[in-house]
Every structure is written in structure tokens, then in C-alpha cells.
Write an enzyme that holds these catalytic residues in place. Structure first.
Site, mmCIF file in Angstrom:
data_model
loop_
_atom_site.group_PDB
_atom_site.id
_atom_site.type_symbol
_atom_site.label_atom_id
_atom_site.label_comp_id
_atom_site.label_asym_id
_atom_site.label_seq_id
_atom_site.Cartn_x
_atom_site.Cartn_y
_atom_site.Cartn_z
ATOM 1 N N ASN A 61 -4.746 7.903 4.294
ATOM 2 C CA ASN A 61 -4.446 7.161 5.621
ATOM 3 C C ASN A 61 -3.029 7.489 5.884
ATOM 4 O O ASN A 61 -2.111 7.082 4.986
ATOM 5 C CB ASN A 61 -4.766 5.906 5.347
ATOM 6 N N GLU A 62 -2.715 8.061 7.035
ATOM 7 C CA GLU A 62 -1.242 8.168 7.634
ATOM 8 C C GLU A 62 -0.167 8.581 6.418
ATOM 9 O O GLU A 62 0.521 7.837 6.035
ATOM 10 C CB GLU A 62 -0.981 6.985 8.138
ATOM 11 N N GLU A 100 -7.278 5.422 15.560
ATOM 12 C CA GLU A 100 -6.969 4.013 15.567
ATOM 13 C C GLU A 100 -6.129 3.769 16.730
ATOM 14 O O GLU A 100 -5.272 4.319 17.025
ATOM 15 C CB GLU A 100 -5.862 3.717 14.340
ATOM 16 N N ARG A 114 0.842 -1.214 -0.016
ATOM 17 C CA ARG A 114 0.006 -0.019 -0.067
ATOM 18 C C ARG A 114 0.927 1.253 0.176
ATOM 19 O O ARG A 114 2.081 1.018 0.043
ATOM 20 C CB ARG A 114 -0.911 -0.013 1.170
ATOM 21 N N GLU A 121 -2.501 -8.207 7.428
ATOM 22 C CA GLU A 121 -2.974 -7.861 8.695
ATOM 23 C C GLU A 121 -3.838 -8.887 9.451
ATOM 24 O O GLU A 121 -4.874 -8.723 10.479
ATOM 25 C CB GLU A 121 -3.623 -6.585 9.113
ATOM 26 N N PHE A 174 -3.414 -11.233 11.489
ATOM 27 C CA PHE A 174 -3.202 -11.689 12.786
ATOM 28 C C PHE A 174 -3.291 -10.254 13.864
ATOM 29 O O PHE A 174 -2.619 -10.486 14.808
ATOM 30 C CB PHE A 174 -1.938 -12.451 13.048
ATOM 31 N N HIS A 175 -3.786 -9.361 13.255
ATOM 32 C CA HIS A 175 -3.992 -7.954 13.991
ATOM 33 C C HIS A 175 -5.323 -8.126 14.631
ATOM 34 O O HIS A 175 -6.181 -8.562 14.180
ATOM 35 C CB HIS A 175 -3.889 -6.796 12.998
HETATM 36 C C1 GAL Z 1 -2.212 1.665 11.012
HETATM 37 C C2 GAL Z 1 -2.946 1.899 9.740
HETATM 38 C C3 GAL Z 1 -3.906 0.791 9.648
HETATM 39 C C4 GAL Z 1 -3.373 -0.346 9.995
HETATM 40 C C5 GAL Z 1 -2.851 -0.365 11.270
HETATM 41 C C6 GAL Z 1 -2.327 -1.724 11.810
HETATM 42 O O1 GAL Z 1 -0.875 2.575 10.894
HETATM 43 O O2 GAL Z 1 -3.347 3.279 9.224
HETATM 44 O O3 GAL Z 1 -4.474 0.741 8.241
HETATM 45 O O4 GAL Z 1 -2.421 -0.883 9.096
HETATM 46 O O5 GAL Z 1 -1.893 0.553 11.152
HETATM 47 O O6 GAL Z 1 -2.053 -1.666 13.089
#
Ligand code: GAL
Ligand code: ZN
Length: 688
Positions: free
Chosen positions: A152-153, A309, A114, A357, A359-360
Site C-alpha cells: 500500500n502506497e 482510494e 504502519r 482513522e 474519524f475518517h
Molecule cells: C491512504 C491510505 C489508506 C488510508 C487513507 C486515509 O493514504 O492508503 O490506508 O490511510 O490514506 O486517507
């Protein structure tokens, strides 16, 4: 201009990133049911959905999003709708390779992950503008729409030829003439003089150290180039929906954007944070960092803001990713609430089954609605509903300002300095000084050095290596007008072009501090310490100072608060205090050990009339006032009892609290002083 209150409508927001494009439609119904159960009020939709929305150049696939927004709206859930521009589809990079970023060596950064876009690419910008325009047109007036989330970020850096041309345009606007640029960059050094604009390039891979002013300007330019992408999308959105606020989520204390400039362009400021749950719980660095990020974001917003987030439990990007023990997610959420957030959101609502992600953790993890995590999320959602009427829109008072500037940070990161040891790194110094305030519950804001910080009783400068004339004039006026300054080492050494000030340290600052000269900067070796004669220990840095003699009533000689008690500088001044005009200026030429830094800042604050929120709170118990509420958060590993001098009411339980409040591990209390007429006799109570 829209405002945060247009999104919150007077309530605290609760929710998270929602990526329904990863799931079949049946699941969306379950999502909405469980969101309601968890008290979700805001879903951030579409952050990474570009390839779903525009599967083929120019094609639009909005049907699924219509359905999702409809379902959310029917359930009473607001939508923070994202422009999908952080992750262009593969077709963009494949057809238009010039949209892909290049690293310092010229290598292409490919799709398949990304954030693979060049902020300077007109082709990227054009495609981003078109999808943004179509989204805005389609969903303007949609009853679920509460907020826009752009990209995003932001943070991708690019060194390509397009970026080089854009950099030159940026430099022409800044310097007008090539002579001015050559002067600002000091190109007489190492035969770096530019003969034409076309020769100028980003600081690509080079044989040895880069020109530091070139690097500094490239960081400024990169922040501005990304900001142009943000404002272009923002303007499209605002034209369609003037009443809907626009945000973009920051990374915490992130070096890649000038956070002051960016925040000024947003309707709502928001931030993401992912602390490590496995960090040593006997060390307060973790919660101190959380407090810093919250204080900085609040200061950027100049009022309430959002936590966009956080993780419900484990992340997936560390080597070992530990879940949050019971209570920790709630505790860290309350820290952000206490320090001014008007919403607590997560990445993400439902755990992905595929992709990098998977396993997040998520609000709804793989283990589903019976999971411990979902239960904790739901409990927090319900608590927020209880607190919402008392907290939404309220602010956090602060008497102390910490000066912070991204340009000073960038300039201080150049190689070739007196010390490049990690102990002298800008974010580390900022964190150490902030922590010394936080540990004694001296609430502080951050401020830009050229901003008006004049209502604060004390201003703290951990380090501003680069200071502009405007900032120095402001600081001088602040102290002379009655303010208290506590200033750390290696400050005001360079001007805005990273040129060393005559004398090594700016004359105005030396006069303010009562210094004749800094003869030498004397950095310490990694791990080396130096004793001071007041019992403190210094690390990281020391300086060979010569104080100015008595200069009459307007400039009396500085007092020496402590001298170096050993090493090469034994006997020379280390900590000083000068009275200037109606104010006071302290100089701290080393990094005192934590207890000594705490004591120094605590005493300076007391003398300036600023005090801790709750002096009796033990170390590790965070105490913050927000509106009429008093938050107490236990970061120690044990149960603690905090005595209270007045009766309070517990806002979560409605119970009276008199003599004291007991907090278990990860425990939190939100109290409000009980009005005299409602006071009853009750014992101390425990809060979970
Ligand atoms: C952030 C991001 C999210 C996701 C998250 C995982 O930095 O904006 O899309 O990747 O981390 O911790
Ligand atoms: Zn580029």
C-alpha cells in the site's frame, strides 16, 4: 501479462477498501447486503491484515478470509486481494529489529503504526514473500478474485546499515568502478573522494550540505529498492495466477517513487487522492490538482486505470477535517471518470470504530445506511452502472504532452540552488503550467522526456533542470520534425549526474531556442514580480538572456515576444520564439501570471493545431472527451450555462440536449453527440 480488462470484464469498477478483520462476522453479512445496495462491484480486502493472517510467525489464519471471499462472491462482488506487506505485525519488528527502518540520524522507526519496514531487509522480504506465496496458493482460482493489490502506497525510506550495503550494490551496478562513482559524484569537491566502496553510506545526518549527486542517487536507489519489493511479490502472484492483473496504489504526484519505472512494472496503474474539501472554492487549484493527478496516472498507464482510494467525505489527517458538501464527492469522482478512470474506489467501505482513522469518513459511515454520505455513495454506484457500457475501456485523446521526470524533480530539490523559494519548486511549476492548459480545456498527457512524444502537436516543459543526452536529442528531433515546444526556465542545466552543462544550459537546447547565452539566472524574491512589456507580469524567476544572431536558414534569430519592462533586466528578452526545422520553440524565462501563461500556451497550441475541447466553456467548467462522451463539470460556485453547437444526448437521463446545458454548483453532465437521424427539437436542459 494480465490486463485491466481481466479485472473489469468490460464494466466500470466501484467499491473500496474492506477491512472485515476489524468486525465480528454478523457485520460482514450486513456489509455485503449494503454493498449490493450501493452497487459495489469490487472490494479491496486484506490491505492491513498481516497480523490477523499470521498472528504468530509461520502460523496461517485463513478461515475468516475464506468466509469473507465466499460471502462477497455469492453477492456477485469481485475481490481485489491485497498482500498485507505494508504493515508487518509487531512480532516481526520485535524478533528481527533489522526489519525496522532507521531515519537519517540512525534512530529506529518502531512498530505501533504502519509501513515500518526496511525495503532492503532480506528478513522482511523473506517474510513478505512467504505470506504472499501462501495467499496466492490459497486463492488462485477463487472465483471472486479479480485483481491483486500489492502492499500500500510504497514510500518508506531507510538509512540503516542493511540499506547502506544494498545502496553500495546498487551503485556498483551503476558505476562499475569507484573512479566512475567519484567522477559522477564530483567528490573532488570538499574532499569527499571515496577510497573504498565500504565507506559509502546513505546521506545520513551531516554537518552541512550533502553531496547533491549522492542524494540524487539515494533517491533513485530508494525507489528501486522499493520497486524490488513490489516486483518480487508481483512475480509470486503472477506465477500462481497469470490471468489476474497486479497493481499497487500510488500516492498522487508522489516524490518517493519513479512513477514511470513503477508503472511499467504494473498490469494496472492505480492512484489515491484526498483533496481538501475546505479549500477556497473560488480558487481552482483544487480541481486543477485533481485533473493533474488523473492525467498523470492515465499517462503512466497509457490507457485506462483506476482511482483506488478517495474519501466519501471528510479525512482525518488535516488540522480541521471538513466533510464534502453535497455534490462534491460526485463531482470529483466524475473528474476522474472523465479523465480515464475505469473504476472509482474509496478508502474505506465501513468506518472503523477504533484505531487512528476512526474519524475518517467511509462509504458506510458511523451514521449508517440512512446517512447522507451512504445515500450519495449509492447514487454514484447506480450512475456508474448506467454509464458503464458507454465508458468502460474508452480512452481520453490529447494533443499536448507535458514532459515530466522524477529524476529532474529530485535533482531540482537539492539545497544550494539559485532559488530555494517555494515559488520555484518543481511540483508547483508542473501544477501551474498544467493548470494553465486545464483551465482552457486543452487536454494533455504527461510524457517521459526520453519517451516517444512524437504524435503530439505541442510539447510543454514547465521545467526539466536535469536532462539526459537522450532526452535532449529527442526534444531536438521533435521540434525539427515539425513539433511545437514551449519551454520553461532553468531547463537542461544539469546532465544525468547533476553536473552543470558546459555554458550553464545545454548547447542543444540553446540552439533550439535561439539563445547564445544565459548570462545569469536572476531569481526573484518571494512575492516579487517583474513587469513584461506585453502587459504580463513575471514572478519567481528571471534570466539575463542573450539571443543568438541569425545563423542562416536552418537557424534564424529568435523573435522576442516580450521583454522585461522593469527591474535590473529591463529591456532584455523575456519570452522568445524560434523557428527550427519544421517546428517552433518558445522560451519562457520567468513565470508569467496565470492569465498570461494561459494565453501564451493557448496561442502556441492554436498555432500548432491543437484546440480546447469546448472553446465556449467558461473558466471553471471542465470539458473533457472520453471515448464518444463529452464530460462537463462545473467547478465554479454559481450555476453556469454552456452553449452547445450540436444536439447531444444526456447519457445519465437519456434526454435530448440541444441549445445549451445548465450546470448547478458541483454539477456534472455526460453527453454524447446525437446522431443526425435521432435529432428532435428540444430545449436546453439542466443537469444536477
Ligand atoms: C491512504 C491510505 C489508506 C488510508 C487513507 C486515509 O493514504 O492508503 O490506508 O490511510 O490514506 O486517507
Ligand atoms: Zn534499512
Amino acid at each position: 501479462m494480465a490486463r485491466l480488462t481481466d479485472a473489469t470484464r468490460g464494466r466500470l469498477l466501484f467499491g473500496g477498501d474492506y477491512n472485515p478483520e476489524q468486525w465480528p462476522e454478523e457485520v460482514w453479512h450486513e456489509d455485503v447486503r449494503l454493498m449490493r445496495e450501493a452497487g459495489v462491484t469490487l472490494a479491496t480486502v486484506g490491505v492491513f491484515s498481516w497480523a490477523t493472517l499470521e498472528p504468530h510467525p509461520g502460523v496461517r489464519n485463513f478461515g475468516w478470509l475464506d468466509t469473507v471471499l465466499g460471502l462477497l462472491h455469492d453477492a456477485g462482488i469481485g475481490v481485489c486481494l491485497a498482500t498485507p506487506t505494508a504493515s508487518p505485525p509487531p512480532w516481526l519488528g520485535a524478533r528481527y529489529p533489522e526489519t525496522l527502518p532507521r531515519d537519517e540520524t540512525g534512530a529506529t522507526v518502531w512498530y505501533g503504526s504502519r509501513n515500518q519496514f526496511c525495503a532492503s531487509s532480506p528478513v522482511y522480504r523473506e517474510h513478505a514473500a512467504r505470506i504472499t506465496e501462501d495467499l496466492a496458493r490459497r486463492y488462485a482460482g477463487h472465483p471472486a478474485l479479480r485483481m491483486w493489490h500489492v502492499n500500500n502506497e510504497y514510500g518508506t525510506v531507510c538509512y540503516c546499515d542493511t540499506s547502506a550495503r544494498h545502496f553500495r550494490t546498487w551503485l556498483r551496478a551503476r558505476y562499475r568502478t569507484l573512479d566512475a562513482l567519484n567522477d559522477a559524484w564530483g567528490t573532488a569537491f570538499w574532499s569527499q573522494r571515496y577510497d573504498s566502496w565500504e565507506e559509502i553510506i546513505p546521506p545520513r545526518r551531516a554537518q552541512y550540505l550533502h553531496n547533491p549527486a549522492q542524494r540524487l542517487d539515494f533517491r533513485r536507489f530508494t525507489s528501486d529498492a522499493l520497486l524490488e519489493c513490489f516486483t518480487a511479490e508481483r512475480d509470486i502472484l503472477a506465477a500462481h495466477t497469470p490471468g489476474i492483473p497486479v497493481t499497487t496504489n500510488f500516492m498522487p504526484l508522489f516524490a518517493g517513487q519513479d512513477g514511470w519505472r513503477w508503472a511499467a512494472e504494473e498490469d494496472v496503474v492505480s492512484v489515491d487522492i484526498y483533496p481538501d474539501p475546505a479549500a477556497d472554492p473560488s480558487d481552482l487549484a483544487g480541481p486543477a490538482h485533481g485533473a493533474l493527478v488523473a492525467d498523470l496516472t492515465r499517462s503512466q498507464a497509457r490507457g485506462p486505470w483506476l482511482l483506488m482510494e478517495q474519501a466519501a467525505s471528510a479525512v482525518n489527517f488535516r488540522r480541521v477535517n471538513r466533510p464534502k458538501p453535497a455534490g462534491q464527492m460526485r463531482q470529483w469522482s466524475y473528474q476522474f471518470l472523465a479523465r480515464g478512470a475505469d473504476g472509482l474506489c474509496f478508502f474505506q467501505w465501513r468506518a472503523s470504530r477504533q484505531g487512528s482513522e476512526k474519524f475518517h469518513s467511509a462509504m458506510l459511515p458511523h451514521a449508517g445506511e440512512r446517512s447522507r454520505t451512504f445515500q450519495h455513495v449509492r447514487a454514484l454506484g447506480h450512475e456508474l452502472h448506467t454509464l458503464s457500457p458507454r465508458l468502460a475501456g474508452t480512452t481520453v485523446p490529447a494533443d499536448v504532452a507535458v514532459l515530466h521526470d522524477w529524476h529532474a524533480w529530485w535533482a531540482s530539490e537539492q539545497p544550494g540552488r539559485p532559488s530555494s523559494d517555494e515559488s520555484t519548486a518543481y511540483p508547483r511549476l508542473l501544477a501551474t503550467w498544467h493548470r494553465a492548459l486545464w483551465e482552457q480545456n486543452l487536454t494533455c498527457d504527461f510524457a517521459h522526456p526520453e519517451a516517444s512524444y512524437h504524435g503530439y502537436r505541442m510539447v510543454v516543459v514547465p521545467q526539466l533542470y536535469l536532462m539526459t543526452d537522450a532526452a535532449l536529442d529527442r526534444l531536438t528531433a521533435y521540434v525539427r520534425g515539425g513539433g511545437t515546444l514551449v519551454c520553461g526556465f532553468f531547463t537542461a542545466v544539469a546532465d544525468g549526474d547533476d553536473r552543470v552543462r558546459p555554458g550553464g544550459v545545454d548547447r542543444r537546447l540553446r540552439e533550439l531556442l535561439g539563445l547564445a547565452t544565459v548570462h545569469e539566472w536572476w531569481p526573484l524574491q518571494p512575492g516579487e514580480t517583474v513587469p513584461l512589456d506585453n502587459g504580463a507580469t513575471g514572478s519567481a524567476w528571471s534570466e539575463d538572456l542573450e539571443l543568438a544572431p541569425h545563423g542562416g536558414p536552418s537557424a534564424p534569430a529568435a523573435e522576442i515576444l516580450a521583454r522585461y519592462g522593469g527591474g535590473e533586466l529591463a529591456g532584455r528578452p523575456a519570452l522568445t520564439r524560434a523557428r527550427r526545422g519544421k517546428g517552433t520553440a518558445y522560451y519562457v524565462s520567468t513565470l508569467p501570471d496565470p492569465a498570461s501563461l494561459r494565453a501564451l500556451l493557448g496561442e502556441a497550441a492554436r498555432a500548432a493545431g491543437a484546440g480546447p475541447v469546448l472553446p465556449q466553456a467558461p473558466l471553471g467548467v471542465e470539458a473533457v472527451r472520453r471515448g464518444e462522451a463529452l464530460f462537463l463539470i462545473n467547478h465554479t460556485r454559481q450555476q453556469v450555462t454552456v452553449p452547445l453547437h450540436h444536439p447531444h444526448t444526456d447519457l445519465l437521463t437519456g434526454r435530448a440536449v440541444t441549445a445549451s446545458v445548465t450546470l448547478g454548483r458541483h454539477g456534472v453532465a455526460v453527453l454524447t453527440p446525437t446522431p443526425k437521424e435521432n435529432r428532435t427539437c428540444a430545449e436546453g436542459v439542466s443537469a444536477p
